[in-house]
Design a protein around this motif. Sequence first.
Motif, PDB file in Angstrom:
ATOM      1  N   MET A 171       9.097  -4.541  -8.033  1.00  0.00           N
ATOM      2  CA  MET A 171       9.088  -3.086  -8.193  1.00  0.00           C
ATOM      3  C   MET A 171      10.405  -2.576  -8.782  1.00  0.00           C
ATOM      4  O   MET A 171      10.410  -1.663  -9.610  1.00  0.00           O
ATOM      5  CB  MET A 171       8.845  -2.417  -6.845  1.00  0.00           C
ATOM      6  N   ALA A 172      11.511  -3.163  -8.344  1.00  0.00           N
ATOM      7  CA  ALA A 172      12.810  -2.717  -8.857  1.00  0.00           C
ATOM      8  C   ALA A 172      12.863  -2.929 -10.374  1.00  0.00           C
ATOM      9  O   ALA A 172      13.296  -2.047 -11.126  1.00  0.00           O
ATOM     10  CB  ALA A 172      13.940  -3.466  -8.162  1.00  0.00           C
ATOM     11  N   ARG A 173      12.424  -4.090 -10.818  1.00  0.00           N
ATOM     12  CA  ARG A 173      12.445  -4.362 -12.263  1.00  0.00           C
ATOM     13  C   ARG A 173      11.524  -3.412 -13.025  1.00  0.00           C
ATOM     14  O   ARG A 173      11.815  -3.007 -14.139  1.00  0.00           O
ATOM     15  CB  ARG A 173      12.012  -5.805 -12.540  1.00  0.00           C
ATOM     16  N   GLU A 174      10.412  -3.090 -12.393  1.00  0.00           N
ATOM     17  CA  GLU A 174       9.412  -2.265 -13.083  1.00  0.00           C
ATOM     18  C   GLU A 174       9.760  -0.779 -13.029  1.00  0.00           C
ATOM     19  O   GLU A 174       9.584  -0.055 -14.015  1.00  0.00           O
ATOM     20  CB  GLU A 174       8.048  -2.504 -12.415  1.00  0.00           C
TER      21      GLU A 174
ATOM     22  N   MET B 273      12.805   0.949 -11.697  1.00  0.00           N
ATOM     23  CA  MET B 273      14.128   1.556 -11.864  1.00  0.00           C
ATOM     24  C   MET B 273      14.262   2.195 -13.250  1.00  0.00           C
ATOM     25  O   MET B 273      14.738   3.328 -13.349  1.00  0.00           O
ATOM     26  CB  MET B 273      15.223   0.544 -11.580  1.00  0.00           C
ATOM     27  N   PRO B 274      13.841   1.509 -14.311  1.00  0.00           N
ATOM     28  CA  PRO B 274      13.924   2.172 -15.621  1.00  0.00           C
ATOM     29  C   PRO B 274      13.018   3.393 -15.739  1.00  0.00           C
ATOM     30  O   PRO B 274      13.161   4.188 -16.668  1.00  0.00           O
ATOM     31  CB  PRO B 274      13.471   1.071 -16.603  1.00  0.00           C
TER      32      PRO B 274
ATOM     33  N   LEU C  20       6.313   9.164  -9.633  1.00  0.00           N
ATOM     34  CA  LEU C  20       6.373   9.148 -11.095  1.00  0.00           C
ATOM     35  C   LEU C  20       6.154  10.537 -11.685  1.00  0.00           C
ATOM     36  O   LEU C  20       6.546  10.810 -12.819  1.00  0.00           O
ATOM     37  CB  LEU C  20       5.351   8.148 -11.662  1.00  0.00           C
TER      38      LEU C  20
ATOM     39  N   ALA D  41       4.015   1.468  -0.946  1.00  0.00           N
ATOM     40  CA  ALA D  41       4.781   1.536  -2.188  1.00  0.00           C
ATOM     41  C   ALA D  41       3.920   2.019  -3.346  1.00  0.00           C
ATOM     42  O   ALA D  41       4.387   2.761  -4.213  1.00  0.00           O
ATOM     43  CB  ALA D  41       5.360   0.154  -2.499  1.00  0.00           C
ATOM     44  N   GLN D  42       2.664   1.610  -3.357  1.00  0.00           N
ATOM     45  CA  GLN D  42       1.788   2.031  -4.452  1.00  0.00           C
ATOM     46  C   GLN D  42       1.583   3.543  -4.440  1.00  0.00           C
ATOM     47  O   GLN D  42       1.702   4.203  -5.484  1.00  0.00           O
ATOM     48  CB  GLN D  42       0.437   1.324  -4.354  1.00  0.00           C
TER      49      GLN D  42
ATOM     50  N   ARG E 112      21.939   7.313 -10.420  1.00  0.00           N
ATOM     51  CA  ARG E 112      21.272   6.225 -11.132  1.00  0.00           C
ATOM     52  C   ARG E 112      22.223   5.455 -12.045  1.00  0.00           C
ATOM     53  O   ARG E 112      21.858   4.419 -12.589  1.00  0.00           O
ATOM     54  CB  ARG E 112      20.086   6.759 -11.928  1.00  0.00           C
TER      55      ARG E 112
ATOM     56  N   LEU F  75       0.833  -1.214   0.000  1.00  0.00           N
ATOM     57  CA  LEU F  75       0.000   0.000   0.000  1.00  0.00           C
ATOM     58  C   LEU F  75       0.865   1.260   0.000  1.00  0.00           C
ATOM     59  O   LEU F  75       0.607   2.206  -0.759  1.00  0.00           O
ATOM     60  CB  LEU F  75      -0.930  -0.006   1.224  1.00  0.00           C
TER      61      LEU F  75
ATOM     62  N   THR G 116       4.808   5.335  -5.348  1.00  0.00           N
ATOM     63  CA  THR G 116       5.076   5.241  -6.793  1.00  0.00           C
ATOM     64  C   THR G 116       4.252   6.263  -7.564  1.00  0.00           C
ATOM     65  O   THR G 116       4.761   6.962  -8.440  1.00  0.00           O
ATOM     66  CB  THR G 116       4.740   3.820  -7.285  1.00  0.00           C
ATOM     67  N   ARG G 117       2.968   6.327  -7.237  1.00  0.00           N
ATOM     68  CA  ARG G 117       2.088   7.250  -7.981  1.00  0.00           C
ATOM     69  C   ARG G 117       2.588   8.693  -7.879  1.00  0.00           C
ATOM     70  O   ARG G 117       2.617   9.425  -8.860  1.00  0.00           O
ATOM     71  CB  ARG G 117       0.660   7.141  -7.444  1.00  0.00           C
TER      72      ARG G 117
END
Lengths: 251, 251, 251, 251
Positions: free
Chosen positions: B175-178, B180-181, B130, B122-123, B235, B120, B126-127
């Motif tokens: 999350m890291a895979r999704e 980081m880029p 971004l 992290a979501q 980064r 929760l 993230t929002r």
Amino acid sequence: MPESNEVALIVGGGPGISASCARLFADEGMRVAVAARNPDKPVLEKLEQTHHIRRYACDASDPAAVVALFQKVAADLGAPRLVVHNIDGRVPGIFRKGIAEADPGMVLDTLRNSSFSAFLVAQQATRLMLTNAPGRNGAKGTIIFTNASAAIKGYVKSGAFAMASHAKLGLAESMARELMPEGIHVVHVPIDAAIGWTHEDGTRAHRLAGTTVDDNMADPDYIAQAYLQLHRQHRSTWAFEVVLRPWVEKL
Amino acid sequence: MPESNEVALIVGGGPGISASCARLFADEGMRVAVAARNPDKPVLEKLEQTHHIRRYACDASDPAAVVALFQKVAADLGAPRLVVHNIDGRVPGIFRKGIAEADPGMVLDTLRNSSFSAFLVAQQATRLMLTNAPGRNGAKGTIIFTNASAAIKGYVKSGAFAMASHAKLGLAESMARELMPEGIHVVHVPIDAAIGWTHEDGTRAHRLAGTTVDDNMADPDYIAQAYLQLHRQHRSTWAFEVVLRPWVEKL
Amino acid sequence: MPESNEVALIVGGGPGISASCARLFADEGMRVAVAARNPDKPVLEKLEQTHHIRRYACDASDPAAVVALFQKVAADLGAPRLVVHNIDGRVPGIFRKGIAEADPGMVLDTLRNSSFSAFLVAQQATRLMLTNAPGRNGAKGTIIFTNASAAIKGYVKSGAFAMASHAKLGLAESMARELMPEGIHVVHVPIDAAIGWTHEDGTRAHRLAGTTVDDNMADPDYIAQAYLQLHRQHRSTWAFEVVLRPWVEKL
Amino acid sequence: MPESNEVALIVGGGPGISASCARLFADEGMRVAVAARNPDKPVLEKLEQTHHIRRYACDASDPAAVVALFQKVAADLGAPRLVVHNIDGRVPGIFRKGIAEADPGMVLDTLRNSSFSAFLVAQQATRLMLTNAPGRNGAKGTIIFTNASAAIKGYVKSGAFAMASHAKLGLAESMARELMPEGIHVVHVPIDAAIGWTHEDGTRAHRLAGTTVDDNMADPDYIAQAYLQLHRQHRSTWAFEVVLRPWVEKL
């Protein structure tokens, strides 16, 4: 080395691994119980006819239902020596949802369906197995957790499933440390592939639509065979984890 | 390299890592928010006086409460660039409970408090992140998950915590895979030790009762320092996971 | 927290990580020695002028040469508190060679250049550091092994390098268990990326030819910074391994 | 599923895993070759009489000797479909030697005996197997690397063995990625235990001196059985790694 009349309980009733396990275990002389939310699926009805399996209705994420399941199986067939937790547990609505988009309720349901049900099943299996006498392989019983490669690698847009799969691994690891010295063989089996199944008409689906490569889906009959071998491993040399993947799958 | 006036949100309000992070981040010029079930604990009241932190009440396992928390923090201080999830989540009643004994309701609560709250938080982080512009280190933000060594090894009589800790790792990996880029630095930090804290009177507890060995508990001030360094990593060279343990801890 | 006049020894003398470390460590007040097969490379001559580093000729796969190196450095500058093993060791002829094609002599040379030299350097570093008094961070010294992602994943057509990189990890792990309780901080740093460098004219190469994505090579200046932070970590919270990768690298 | 008349080559000729494999493979109808530095050991002479194995002299760390071995085996029996590398490789003088004490020459010899010999054997096996037609399980052949738990955890005072064991794992991983899609099943089997053996008089040693716990050494007959099952796995579900440990071994 096989025991006669061993009781096997498979939790999860799909046409892939569960059905293949049910067939093989019955063919090897075990008395087989299969538990599913809906035990009246054609695949299970057919297995009842062809392999004399017993079908049980159970929502494996409900503590009371899991207690009742093990009581019924023990009363009907005896205490199981082999229990397979074979539930994926993903709520379809979270497939391919990024972290920002996934619905929290579905995330919690996925945790509950997959990891929490694994705990509930494992707890009841443990309680019964600890009272078993050691078999020919020195074990009081075997508990196998089918898992996905998401247990060892968290994929993109798959956070909820990564959580649930990792949790199942964590449970299996803790149980292995705790229970192997008590004589219960705990095994974690991540399948790193899509899994094939057998159609109603007996034909098999082990091929991704539109591809020409054979064997790019794991054949559940071979997975069932691996489970049987793991169940029969002597306690002198137990494997805790076996990752299974088709030869063409990227490692 | 530090940005001025960055907003940091620490979820979890104990006297160990959370308090040390709050002090250090504030000393570095960040505006610091701390969320806790009970934000009126003396340790947080004192930090408000000494370091001007903002305190927020939040049950981080409640989806609506977490949404409201981020809205309030964003309105009060601005969108956070650094979010630390610092919740252990164990229900005391499951400590040292074997698989056969653990109470199912407490197991589910542990999953909810630890892993689901991590999702929760992290979501929402993230929002918001971004939408941030990249900072001097090229990042839109940093999300740090404090975890236990149970995330990488399932210990005996600790199944529920192994599940919850592994789940948090799975979430972080996905999350890291999704992300980081996308410019969000995701970090997983298992602390392989008991963690010290600072008493009300300013003295520190970094020593297990009855021992004479120094440093056998991790000093949270050094953990906070590691978090700050991770937050500021460019980064070009991001670390996803750092396991921290005292020199005398068995590896 | 920095000590004044600490001695740092970097084994390997390339224009990437070694040069960046040499510059940063010297800027931080350390006395810096760099050992290379050919110490007369322009990059090292320039560092001697600009940063007063000491240059040493050493074939790090030769036991006697490594003993002599440490004796000379200790006599010239004092016992090192920070030693970085920064040798890739691949014989060019084995690049992209499949298992059936790789030349056995080159495979053995790769093991010797990479893993065996790591052992030799680590052994001499250990002997000297064990006699150091603990510094402000509680450490007698820090030994850092630069490694490749081949240490954690064996890639296709890269068997010899996978062997050498894994061996270096095995050495580091064994040393960490043995030496951390003795006060020596052992760190393994796989870099999961191509590594940039600085051209003679001062311009940097952190971009793969023909690409437009920035930062797809790891910037060695940031790697050096991470090494410095690791060296200064207090023994209350030591990291054994940090995997560094650019944000755009596939995890 | 077994093929008739398959050729198996076991490299390493001790009374534990090698002897158990030789017996089981011969009992299953394979033609079995065993290579050892000294092929005239009583255990191998006896296996020649009882199980018709072929004995070959080979220093597996010598490139030319390994080439000659495979040529002889192929000429005598045919191209092998199953090759087991079963060499520990430790020079006795490095046992329990700390990093500061280990003799560099012995460290290099351990790398050569263990990891380099694994490469040499694997290279020749690969060259021959790639020319095999797929068998009933879809495989052109199986290469199994016996390894120690030092492959997955570097123990104290065991740096050289940690290097050698990790290197073998790195080789196996790289080969698995490269060769599985070519139809060669590569398997890495760390045995996390002391391994029992059979005395000349037929009695078995599976118990540590002075203990009363049964099964605290791995029984090599069960290890051989696991190898046979791995060899016969269908390529639809290949395992790359199986860690085997006795039930009472600490996980």
